[in-house]
Design a protein around this motif. Structure first.
Motif, PDB file in Angstrom:
ATOM      1  N   GLY A 397       0.787  -1.212   0.000  1.00  0.00           N
ATOM      2  CA  GLY A 397       0.000   0.000   0.000  1.00  0.00           C
ATOM      3  C   GLY A 397       0.821   1.265   0.000  1.00  0.00           C
ATOM      4  N   TYR A 398       0.310   2.287   0.659  1.00  0.00           N
ATOM      5  CA  TYR A 398       0.804   3.660   0.538  1.00  0.00           C
ATOM      6  C   TYR A 398       1.688   4.065   1.717  1.00  0.00           C
ATOM      7  CZ  TYR A 398      -3.493   3.936   3.345  1.00  0.00           C
ATOM      8  OH  TYR A 398      -4.480   3.713   4.284  1.00  0.00           O
ATOM      9  N   ARG A 399       2.658   3.242   2.069  1.00  0.00           N
ATOM     10  CA  ARG A 399       3.495   3.530   3.230  1.00  0.00           C
ATOM     11  C   ARG A 399       4.117   4.925   3.214  1.00  0.00           C
ATOM     12  NH1 ARG A 399       8.736  -0.023   4.426  1.00  0.00           N
ATOM     13  NH2 ARG A 399       9.782   1.667   3.330  1.00  0.00           N
ATOM     14  N   PRO A 400       4.561   5.469   2.070  1.00  0.00           N
ATOM     15  CA  PRO A 400       5.181   6.802   2.104  1.00  0.00           C
ATOM     16  C   PRO A 400       4.272   7.911   2.630  1.00  0.00           C
ATOM     17  CG  PRO A 400       5.776   5.678   0.078  1.00  0.00           C
ATOM     18  CD  PRO A 400       4.726   4.826   0.744  1.00  0.00           C
ATOM     19  N   ILE A 401       2.945   7.732   2.553  1.00  0.00           N
ATOM     20  CA  ILE A 401       2.046   8.775   3.067  1.00  0.00           C
ATOM     21  C   ILE A 401       1.120   8.232   4.152  1.00  0.00           C
ATOM     22  CG2 ILE A 401       2.123  10.205   0.992  1.00  0.00           C
ATOM     23  CD1 ILE A 401      -0.595   9.026   0.184  1.00  0.00           C
TER      24      ILE A 401
END
Length: 498
Positions: A397-401
C-alpha cells in the motif's frame, strides 16, 4: 456542567477501551511475516543506548547491520551476514571473531546506515547511525529498559530487540486510534466517532504496516494524532499551545516532513490564539535544537540529514540518478493516490470522505479547528510525491504517506456527516469501509515483502522487482496488482483447505 463532566469522563473511559481493543487486535493479528529492513536501526537503538550509552552503531557491537567478507578470499562465497561473533565464517569451522581479531574481515554498512565522523572510544571502530534519525528508536527505550530489567537479552539478541520494537509499534498505533476517537468525539456523535476510529484503525495501512514494525512513520503518526487532538480540543494556551508544540515537534523529529504539520498548526494558532502560538513555538524549540545538535555531532553540520545522504545512494541504484527529489509531482501524486498497487484511495477508499470534509471545514465555524489540516495534509504529501521512489520500495500500500492517515481520518468527520445524510451516500461509505478493512486484513494475514513486489512473471519466471525501471509499470497494472495477487492467494489457500 455535571452532564458535560460525565460526558468527558465517559469519553476518556471509552478512549481507553478503544486503545485496549486496538492493541489486542494488532497483537492477535500479527503474522510474523514482516521484515524490518528500514526499521532495523530503530529497533536496535534502545540496545545501543542501554549498552554503550550512545545513538550510534559499530560493526563490533551490531555485526548484523553490516555485510562482511574475508580479505583476499577468492572463489566461493564472498559476502556474508553475521548475527553473532561466535558464528563460523561460511566455508570454515572458525568463529568469526578469530578472523576479526586477526584483521582478516572487511565490512560495509547496509543501506539503512550512514557513516559519521565519530569513532568509539576504546575499540576505535567507526560509528554509523540510522538513516532516519534517532527519535523513533527513542520511543522504544522505556519498554526495552523494562524488558532488560526482567531478564530479556535486548542487547545481546536482535530478535529480542525486534520483539520489543514490534510491541512498541503496536502500542503507539493503538494510542493513535484512541486519539483519533477523542478528536472526532469533540466534533460528532459518540457512535460516529467510534465508527471512524475503527475505520482508521482497521481500514488503513496503520494496521497492515505501522503496527507491525517501528518504522519512521509509526512513531510520527502517534505524535501527529496527539498534536491534532491537543490543537483541536485544547482549551488553554498550555494545552493547545505548549503541549501541542511538544507533540508536533516530536513528530518532526521522527520524520522531518512533519514540520509542515507543525508549521500549519502554529500559523492557525497565531491567527486565533496568539498566546497559545507563543507557547507552541517555545515548546517546539527543544526538539528542533536536539535534532540540529545530533546532526552537528555525528555529521559535522546541523543541517546534514542522514536520510538525504542514504537516499542519494539508493536513488542512484533504483533510478540511475542520485537526485532524491526527481519524481514529477503529478506522477507521485497519481501513484500514491490512485495506482492499483500503491494508491491510498484504492487501499482505503473511505478516506475520500476527507476531501469532502476539507471543503466543508471552510463553510462554517463548526469545523474551524480542522482548517489547518487542509493545508497540512496537502503539503505533507508533496515531499513523498517528488521523492525518488514514490512507491516506497517493497511494501504494502501507501506507506510513504501513511503518516497522513490520522489527519485524513479527522478530516473525514464533516465529510461523514454530509455523506450519511442521504441513504445512497451512507451505503457507499459503508461499502468503502468494508473494502478498506478487507484489504488491510489481506495485508496483515497474507502479505510478505517479496511475494508480489519481486515475484517471478512470464513463462520463465523472470524476477520483476518494482524497484527496477523495467518492471515499474506493474505498479499501474490492474491485471497484475498487489491486492488482486493476495486475493488469488487467499482463494488458493481456501481451495487447498477443502
Amino acid at each position: 456542567m455535571r452532564r458535560a463532566d460525565a460526558r468527558a469522563v465517559s469519553g476518556a473511559h471509552i478512549a481507553w477501551a478503544v486503545f485496549l481493543v486496538s492493541f489486542l487486535a494488532y497483537w492477535a493479528a500479527q503474522s510474523g511475516s514482516f521484515e524490518y529492513q528500514d526499521a532495523t536501526p530503530n529497533a536496535f537503538l534502545p540496545a545501543s543506548i542501554l549498552g554503550d550509552g550512545d545513538l550510534a552503531f559499530g560493526p563490533i557491537e551490531a555485526p548484523f547491520m553490516f555485510v562482511w567478507s574475508v580479505k583476499n578470499r577468492s572463489g566461493g562465497q564472498t559476502d556474508f551476514s553475521l548475527d553473532r561473533w561466535d558464528r563460523p565464517v561460511p566455508g570454515t569451522d572458525v568463529p568469526a571473531w578469530k578472523y576479526h581479531d586477526a584483521g582478516l574481515l572487511e565490512f560495509h554498512p547496509r543501506y539503512y546506515l550512514v557513516p559519521t565522523i565519530r569513532r568509539r572510544a576504546g575499540t576505535g571502530e567507526p560509528l554509523f547511525v540510522g538513516a532516519f534519525g534517532p527519535a523513533t528508536g527513542l520511543t522504544a527505550v522505556p519498554l526495552a529498559a523494562a524488558a532488560q530489567a526482567l531478564g530479556v537479552p535486548v542487547q545481546q539478541s536482535p530478535t529480542a530487540a525486534y520483539a520489543v520494537a514490534g510491541l512498541t509499534a503496536k502500542l503507539l498505533t493503538a494510542a493513535s486510534v484512541a486519539m483519533v476517537f477523542l478528536t472526532a468525539l469533540g466534533l460528532t456523535t459518540r457512535r460516529r466517532a467510534l465508527a471512524l476510529a475503527a475505520a482508521y484503525g482497521l481500514g488503513t495501512c496503520v494496521w497492515s504496516i505501522s503496527s507491525h514494525s517501528l518504522w519512521q512513520q509509526t512513531a510520527e503518526l502517534f505524535f501527529l494524532s496527539l498534536g491534532v487532538l491537543l490543537v483541536a480540543r485544547g482549551e488553554s494556551a498550555w494545552v493547545r499551545g505548549a503541549a501541542a508544540g511538544l507533540a508536533l515537534s516530536a513528530a518532526a523529529a521522527c520524520r522531518p516532513t512533519a514540520a509542515i504539520v507543525a508549521l500549519a498548526a502554529a500559523v492557525y494558532l497565531l491567527l486565533c490564539d496568539r498566546r497559545a502560538a507563543m507557547a507552541f513555538v517555545l515548546a517546539a524549540l527543544p526538539a528542533a535544537i536536539g535534532v540540529l545538535a545530533y546532526n552537528a555531532w555525528y555529521f559535522g553540520s546541523p543541517v546534514e540529514f542522514g536520510q538525504l545522504v542514504a537516499g542519494a545512494t539508493v536513488a542512484k541504484y533504483k533510478t540511475g540518478s542520485a537526485d532524491v527529489w526527481q519524481t514529477p509531482l503529478w506522477l507521485g501524486a497519481a501513484g500514491l493516490l490512485f495506482s492499483p498497487s500503491r494508491g491510498l484511495l484504492v487501499y482505503s477508499p473511505f478516506l475520500a470522505a476527507a476531501f469532502v470534509g476539507a471543503a466543508l471545514a471552510w463553510r462554517g465555524p463548526r469545523y474551524a479547528a480542522l482548517r489547518f489540516l487542509t493545508f497540512a495534509v496537502t503539503l505533507l504529501w508533496v515531499p513523498a510525491f517528488v521523492w525518488f521512489d514514490w512507491w516506497g520500495g517493497w511494501t504494502y500500500g501507501y506507506r510513504p504517506i501513511v503518516d497522513s492517515a490520522p489527519l485524513l481520518a479527522v478530516l473525514c468527520v464533516p465529510g461523514i456527516e454530509w455523506l450519511c445524510a442521504p441513504k445512497p451516500g451512507r451505503y457507499a461509505l459503508v461499502a468503502a469501509v468494508a473494502w478498506s478493512g478487507f484489504v488491510q486484513l489481506l495485508g496483515v494475514v497474507l502479505y510478505t515483502p517479496a511475494d508480489w513486489n519481486a515475484r517471478g512473471i512470464g513463462a520463465g519466471g523472470t524476477m520483476a522487482t518494482v524497484d527496477l525501471p523495467q518492471s515499474r509499470s506493474r505498479l499501474w497494472s490492474w491485471r497484475d496488482w498487489q491486492i488482486g495477487y493476495l486475493m488469488a492467494k487467499l482463494s488458493d489457500l481456501q481451495s487447498g483447505a477443502r
